[in-house]
Design a protein around this motif. Structure first.
Motif, short mmCIF file in Angstrom:
data_model
loop_
_atom_site.label_atom_id
_atom_site.label_comp_id
_atom_site.label_asym_id
_atom_site.label_seq_id
_atom_site.Cartn_x
_atom_site.Cartn_y
_atom_site.Cartn_z
N ASP A 161 0.80 -1.22 0.00
CA ASP A 161 0.00 0.00 0.00
C ASP A 161 0.84 1.27 0.00
O ASP A 161 0.29 2.38 0.11
CB ASP A 161 -0.96 -0.02 1.18
CG ASP A 161 -1.99 -1.15 1.03
OD1 ASP A 161 -2.56 -1.28 -0.07
OD2 ASP A 161 -2.19 -1.92 1.99
N ARG A 162 2.14 1.15 -0.17
CA ARG A 162 2.97 2.32 -0.43
C ARG A 162 2.93 2.64 -1.92
O ARG A 162 2.71 1.76 -2.76
CB ARG A 162 4.42 2.07 -0.01
CG ARG A 162 4.70 2.31 1.45
CD ARG A 162 6.16 2.20 1.77
NE ARG A 162 6.99 3.20 1.08
CZ ARG A 162 8.29 3.37 1.29
NH1 ARG A 162 8.92 2.60 2.17
NH2 ARG A 162 8.97 4.29 0.63
N THR A 163 3.13 3.90 -2.25
CA THR A 163 3.13 4.28 -3.66
C THR A 163 4.40 3.77 -4.35
O THR A 163 5.46 3.67 -3.73
CB THR A 163 3.04 5.79 -3.83
OG1 THR A 163 4.21 6.41 -3.28
CG2 THR A 163 1.78 6.35 -3.20
N VAL A 164 4.26 3.48 -5.61
CA VAL A 164 5.41 3.09 -6.42
C VAL A 164 6.45 4.20 -6.41
O VAL A 164 7.66 3.96 -6.30
CB VAL A 164 4.96 2.75 -7.86
CG1 VAL A 164 6.17 2.50 -8.76
CG2 VAL A 164 4.02 1.54 -7.85
N ALA A 165 5.97 5.44 -6.49
CA ALA A 165 6.88 6.59 -6.56
C ALA A 165 7.68 6.77 -5.28
O ALA A 165 8.79 7.34 -5.31
CB ALA A 165 6.10 7.86 -6.87
N SER A 166 7.18 6.28 -4.15
CA SER A 166 7.95 6.39 -2.91
C SER A 166 9.18 5.50 -2.96
O SER A 166 10.17 5.76 -2.26
CB SER A 166 7.08 6.03 -1.70
OG SER A 166 6.77 4.65 -1.67
N LYS A 195 1.36 9.75 -12.21
CA LYS A 195 1.42 8.39 -11.68
C LYS A 195 1.85 8.36 -10.21
O LYS A 195 2.16 7.29 -9.67
CB LYS A 195 2.39 7.55 -12.52
CG LYS A 195 2.04 7.49 -14.02
CD LYS A 195 2.85 6.45 -14.76
CE LYS A 195 4.35 6.70 -14.77
NZ LYS A 195 4.73 7.95 -15.47
N ASP A 196 1.86 9.52 -9.56
CA ASP A 196 2.44 9.63 -8.22
C ASP A 196 1.64 8.91 -7.15
O ASP A 196 2.19 8.54 -6.10
CB ASP A 196 2.59 11.11 -7.84
CG ASP A 196 1.29 11.88 -7.98
OD1 ASP A 196 0.72 11.88 -9.10
OD2 ASP A 196 0.84 12.47 -6.99
N ARG A 197 0.34 8.68 -7.36
CA ARG A 197 -0.49 8.08 -6.31
C ARG A 197 -0.70 6.58 -6.48
O ARG A 197 -1.33 5.93 -5.65
CB ARG A 197 -1.84 8.79 -6.24
CG ARG A 197 -1.74 10.22 -5.70
CD ARG A 197 -3.10 10.88 -5.60
NE ARG A 197 -3.68 11.10 -6.93
CZ ARG A 197 -4.89 11.60 -7.13
NH1 ARG A 197 -5.67 11.90 -6.11
NH2 ARG A 197 -5.33 11.78 -8.37
N LEU A 198 -0.20 6.01 -7.55
CA LEU A 198 -0.38 4.57 -7.80
C LEU A 198 0.37 3.77 -6.74
O LEU A 198 1.55 3.99 -6.48
CB LEU A 198 0.15 4.20 -9.18
CG LEU A 198 -0.08 2.74 -9.57
CD1 LEU A 198 -1.49 2.57 -10.14
CD2 LEU A 198 0.96 2.27 -10.59
N HIS A 203 -2.24 -4.50 -12.48
CA HIS A 203 -2.20 -4.01 -13.86
C HIS A 203 -3.05 -2.75 -14.04
O HIS A 203 -3.67 -2.54 -15.07
CB HIS A 203 -2.66 -5.10 -14.84
CG HIS A 203 -1.71 -6.26 -14.94
ND1 HIS A 203 -0.89 -6.47 -16.02
CD2 HIS A 203 -1.44 -7.27 -14.08
CE1 HIS A 203 -0.17 -7.57 -15.82
NE2 HIS A 203 -0.49 -8.06 -14.64
N LYS A 204 -3.02 -1.87 -13.04
CA LYS A 204 -3.82 -0.65 -13.07
C LYS A 204 -3.01 0.62 -13.35
O LYS A 204 -3.54 1.72 -13.26
CB LYS A 204 -4.57 -0.49 -11.74
CG LYS A 204 -5.64 -1.55 -11.52
CD LYS A 204 -6.36 -1.35 -10.20
CE LYS A 204 -7.48 -2.37 -10.01
NZ LYS A 204 -8.14 -2.22 -8.69
N ALA A 205 -1.73 0.47 -13.70
CA ALA A 205 -0.88 1.66 -13.86
C ALA A 205 -1.25 2.50 -15.07
O ALA A 205 -1.03 3.71 -15.09
CB ALA A 205 0.59 1.25 -13.95
N GLY A 206 -1.77 1.87 -16.12
CA GLY A 206 -2.11 2.61 -17.34
C GLY A 206 -0.96 2.82 -18.28
O GLY A 206 -1.12 3.45 -19.33
N PRO A 211 -4.42 6.29 -13.48
CA PRO A 211 -3.92 5.13 -12.73
C PRO A 211 -4.80 4.77 -11.54
O PRO A 211 -5.27 5.63 -10.80
CB PRO A 211 -2.53 5.60 -12.27
CG PRO A 211 -2.12 6.60 -13.31
CD PRO A 211 -3.39 7.31 -13.69
N GLY A 212 -5.03 3.47 -11.40
CA GLY A 212 -5.82 2.96 -10.29
C GLY A 212 -7.30 2.86 -10.56
O GLY A 212 -8.02 2.24 -9.76
N THR A 213 -7.79 3.43 -11.66
CA THR A 213 -9.23 3.46 -11.90
C THR A 213 -9.72 2.33 -12.80
O THR A 213 -10.93 2.11 -12.90
CB THR A 213 -9.65 4.79 -12.55
OG1 THR A 213 -9.02 4.92 -13.83
CG2 THR A 213 -9.24 5.96 -11.66
#
Length: 384
Positions: A85-90, A100-103, A111-114, A146-148
C-alpha cells in the motif's frame, strides 16, 4: 496424427497419461509438449512428446515468466521488505511523472498503472532489457487514470515491478529468483539462460493461422494506437515478431521478466510446488496469508487490453473463474504459446504444461487443452 508419449506417472495418475495421449492424437496437437505435476510436494506426472523433445528440453516460456517474477515480489512482501500500500513513486521517484504519483504497489500488481507501453513502441532489443523498459516507462503518460481501471501490461509488468524491487533491495528480480527459488531447488526454469545450457534449448515454432484468424489479427494491427495496440506493441515502427523474439539469444540471456524466461514443465511445476508445499525438505515458500493476499480475484470487470473479464490477482492470473475445478486461491500464469503453470493450494496440486508452437489467438493465455489436462490431474489427485 498419433504421437508417442514418454515419461512416467505415479499410481492413480494413469488417466492423465491417457488424456495427454488423446490430445496428442488430435489435429490440434502442437509439436513439442511437456506436462508435469506435483501433489503435496510429490511429483506425480512427468510426460513429454514430440520430435526432438525430451523431458529436460528447454523452451522460451513468454508470460509464464511473470509467475517467477511475482513469486519474488510475494516473498519480499512476506518479509516486510515491500509494502503493497505504499506508492510506487515512494520507492522509485521518477515514476511519479505524468500523474502516476499516487499509484500503489498493490495497484501496479493489479495491472492498473495505465502504462501498458510507450509512445512509438519498443524495439525488440528494448523489450529484452527490463532496465531499458523501466527507464522509458517512468516518464510515460498513462492511457487511463492510474488505479481506476486495469489492462494487461503484457510486455512490461515485470520491468515495472522489477524496478521497484531494484530500488528497495539494490538487486534484480533475476538475482533474487536465482538465490531464493531456482538454485535451492535445482529448477529448470531460468530468468536468464546460462550459455552452457543452450544445447538443451528448443526453438519456439510458428503456427500458420486460419483465414479467419489472419483476418482478426490484421484488424487488431490496424488499430496500433488503441490500448490494445499499445499493450501488444503494435504501435512500434516494426512490431515485434513474437516467434523471432523468443528465438533470440539476447532474450534468453537477459531473461526479461515479462516475456523471456526459459524452462520446461518440470521446472515450472517444481516452482509452484515449492511455493505451496514442503519440497526437498524445505517448507513452503509462501505462508497461507501471503497466498491469500496474492491469489483470488482482485480485478473484477473487463481488461482494457485483452477484453478478458476477472483477469488478475496480484501479479498472478486469477484462474478459478476459467477453471471451476480449481480452488479460489489458485494462482499462476499462462504464456503466449498456450502454456500454463499454476499452484492450487486447495488440492495441493502444482501443474505445468509447455508447448513449442503458438496457439491462436496468441498472447492471450492458456490454450484450450489445459482445461482437460489440468482437470485430469485434479481428478486423479482427489482419489489418491
Amino acid at each position: 496424427m498419433s504421437q508417442d508419449v514418454h515419461g512416467t506417472v505415479a499410481e492413480g495418475f494413469e488417466g492423465v497419461r491417457e488424456e495427454f495421449a488423446a490430445f496428442l492424437a488430435e489435429e490440434t496437437y502442437a509439436p513439442g509438449a511437456q506436462l508435469a505435476a506435483y501433489v503435496n510436494g510429490r511429483q506425480v506426472v512427468d510426460l513429454w512428446a514430440g520430435e526432438g523433445v525430451e523431458g529436460s528440453s528447454l523452451t522460451t516460456l513468454f508470460s509464464i515468466s511473470k509467475g517467477a517474477a511475482h513469486l519474488v515480489v510475494a516473498l519480499l512482501v512476506q518479509d516486510g521488505v515491500l509494502d503493497l500500500d505504499r506508492t510506487v513513486a515512494s520507492y522509485w521517484p521518477e515514476f511519479a511523472a505524468e500523474g502516476k504519483d499516487r499509484l500503489t504497489l498493490r495497484e501496479l500488481l493489479e495491472h492498473k498503472a495505465g502504462v501498458v507501453g510507450v509512445d512509438g513502441g519498443f524495439s525488440a532489443e528494448e523489450l529484452a532489457d527490463d532496465r531499458l523498459i523501466a527507464t522509458r516507462l517512468a516518464g510515460q503518460k498513462p492511457l487511463w487514470e492510474p488505479g481506476t481501471a486495469y489492462g494487461y501490461h503484457g510486455w512490461v509488468i515485470g520491468a515495472l515491478t522489477g524496478e521497484v524491487v531494484r530500488r528497495v533491495t539494490g538487486r534484480s528480480i533475476h538475482e533474487l529468483y536465482e538465490e531464493r527459488v531456482r538454485a535451492p531447488y535445482g529448477l529448470d526454469f531460468h530468468l536468464g539462460l546460462p550459455e552452457e545450457l543452450e544445447p538443451r534449448w528448443r526453438e519456439v515454432q510458428p503456427l500458420v493461422p486460419t483465414p479467419a484468424q489472419a483476418e482478426a489479427l490484421a484488424a487488431r494491427a490496424a488499430e496500433p494506437d488503441s490500448i490494445r495496440g499499445v499493450a501488444f506493441n503494435l504501435n512500434a515502427p516494426e512490431p515485434v515478431d513474437m516467434v523471432a523474439f523468443a528465438n533470440t539469444r539476447l532474450v534468453r540471456a537477459l531473461g526479461p521478466t515479462s516475456s523471456g524466461g526459459v524452462g520446461n514443465a518440470r521446472g515450472v511445476a517444481g516452482m509452484y510446488a515449492a511455493a505451496i508445499s514442503t519440497l526437498d525438505g524445505r517448507p513452503p515458500l509462501l505462508a497461507p496469508g501471503t497466498v491469500a493476499e496474492f491469489a483470488g480475484l482482485r480485478t473484477p470487470g473487463t481488461d482494457l487490453a485483452t477484453g478478458q473479464t476477472d483477469h488478475f490477482g496480484l501479479g498472478f492470473e486469477y484462474l478459478a473463474g476459467r477453471y471451476p475445478f480449481l480452488g479460489p486461491d489458485a494462482f499462476g500464469h499462462s504464456g503466449a504459446t498456450g502454456s500454463l503453470g499454476f499452484a492450487d493450494p486447495a488440492s495441493g496440486v502444482a501443474y505445468a504444461y509447455t508447448r513449442r508452437r503458438f496457439a491462436f489467438p496468441s498472447g492471450e493465455g492458456a490454450s484450450p487443452e489445459n482445461g482437460r489436462l489440468a482437470e485430469s490431474v485434479l481428478r486423479a489427485a482427489a482419489t489418491v
